[in-house]
Design an enzyme around this catalytic site. Structure first.
Site, mmCIF file in Angstrom:
data_model
loop_
_atom_site.group_PDB
_atom_site.id
_atom_site.type_symbol
_atom_site.label_atom_id
_atom_site.label_comp_id
_atom_site.label_asym_id
_atom_site.label_seq_id
_atom_site.Cartn_x
_atom_site.Cartn_y
_atom_site.Cartn_z
ATOM 1 N N LYS A 174 4.754 -3.860 -7.887
ATOM 2 C CA LYS A 174 3.794 -2.812 -7.516
ATOM 3 C C LYS A 174 3.577 -2.755 -6.008
ATOM 4 O O LYS A 174 3.326 -1.672 -5.459
ATOM 5 C CB LYS A 174 2.485 -3.006 -8.276
ATOM 6 C CG LYS A 174 1.749 -4.309 -7.965
ATOM 7 C CD LYS A 174 0.661 -4.120 -6.931
ATOM 8 C CE LYS A 174 -0.039 -5.423 -6.608
ATOM 9 N NZ LYS A 174 -1.171 -5.231 -5.682
ATOM 10 N N THR A 231 -2.647 0.480 -6.712
ATOM 11 C CA THR A 231 -2.026 0.146 -5.432
ATOM 12 C C THR A 231 -1.319 1.342 -4.811
ATOM 13 O O THR A 231 -1.171 1.404 -3.589
ATOM 14 C CB THR A 231 -1.030 -1.018 -5.611
ATOM 15 O OG1 THR A 231 -1.619 -2.024 -6.421
ATOM 16 C CG2 THR A 231 -0.656 -1.631 -4.294
#
Length: 312
Positions: A174, A231
């Site tokens: 991520k 994120t």
């Protein structure tokens, strides 16, 4: 014996200390660099209660040893004189050079210790404030229950997971994908492009997890999709902000110098790509090439957009 000893007094370690205290655990936060009073400069709005012990010296043992440090510092920390007790690693990424995930490194250096990973879509300042959040505990089964008891609360829901490989790979990937998402927005390519990038990145993450023996459904959970959404869209993400700067044309050294804290995706990108081997990971490959200076943002986007179309 302390209930919880936390190694790493950055924003994340401090937030976890506040959460452990909130959950009723006797908590010790080990400070490598002491700060004035009980306000960590990384989280100045959240003073640490007097009941949390602050010390530069590791206690000899703990019911739960929480390690909240950057991935590239994990080996040195695990080789140091850390407290005896089961390990809960609050670390995301892969070790440069070896490509090891956090639990793999812990198993190598402390094979007899129970260990688990805490991962998911969490910003430290929101955990510190006690805002609602959820995370995943993956690894040793008895330890998952123990960690949930000492860290979980009504506002911080902890879900057990039996796929530590998938959970760790989601936490690593991520950060790389967030750089790509930031670059898309910084370059003015639009929300449609970011949504497409996140979705296709989820597909390549799923391919990698399955190839590593993990479960595709883990990628659809908190440690995969949940962490990606936070994120890749949250302004508090250092990886997203770095990508944003790169998309606006700022050189990488300048963007890194302006970042407050470690940008894990920079070291994770080449390590993740090397570990992936033959697994097709075009977005992560594009980020690795961009960070290494092997390609420009325009070239990376052109390569992604020129890939053959196929059924989803």
């Amino acid at each position: 014996m302390n209930d919880v000893v936390i190694l790493g007094a950055g924003a994340w370690g401090t937030a976890l200390a506040l959460q452990a205290h909130r959950a009723g655990a006797r908590t010790t936060l080990v400070l490598r660099t002491p700060f004035e009073g009980r306000n960590n400069p990384r989280l100045p709005a959240h003073p640490l209660p007097g009941a949390i012990t602050l010390t530069p010296v590791c206690p000899p043992e703990a019911a739960l040893v929480v390690v909240a440090i950057p991935m590239q510092s994990l080996r040195a920390a695990l080789l140091s004189n850390i407290p005896r007790g089961p390990l809960l690693l609050c670390v995301k990424g892969l070790e440069t050079g070896t490509g090891l995930l956090p639990l793999e490194l812990a198993a190598l250096l402390h094979p007899a210790r129970p260990a688990a990973i805490l991962t998911g879509p969490n910003f430290a300042h929101e955990i510190a404030a006690g805002l609602p959040a959820a995370a995943v505990l993956a690894g040793d089964a008895p330890l998952r229950a123990q960690a949930a008891e000492r860290l979980g609360s009504a506002a911080f829901r902890l879900y057990g997971n039996e796929d530590p490989v998938g959970a760790q790979l989601g936490g690593a990937a991520k950060n790389v994908i967030a750089i790509a998402a930031g670059a898309v927005m910084g370059a003015g390519l639009g929300e449609n492009a970011r949504a497409a990038l996140i979705t296709r990145s989820l597909a390549e993450l799923s391919r990698l997890v399955v190839a590593e023996g993990g479960r595709a459904e883990t990628v659809a959970g908190l440690s995969g999709l949940g962490d990606l959404l936070l994120t890749c869209t949250g302004a508090a993400s250092r990886n997203y902000r770095l990508g944003l700067a790169l998309g606006r044309g700022q050189p990488l050294p300048e963007a890194l110098a302006a970042s407050a804290g470690v940008v894990e995706g920079v070291t994770t990108a080449p390590a993740l790509l090397a570990r992936a081997g033959a697994v097709d990971m075009p977005v992560c490959a594009a980020v690795a090439g961009l960070l290494a200076g092997h390609t420009t943002l325009g070239q990376a986007m052109a390569a992604l957009l020129s890939r053959p179309t196929r059924d989803e």
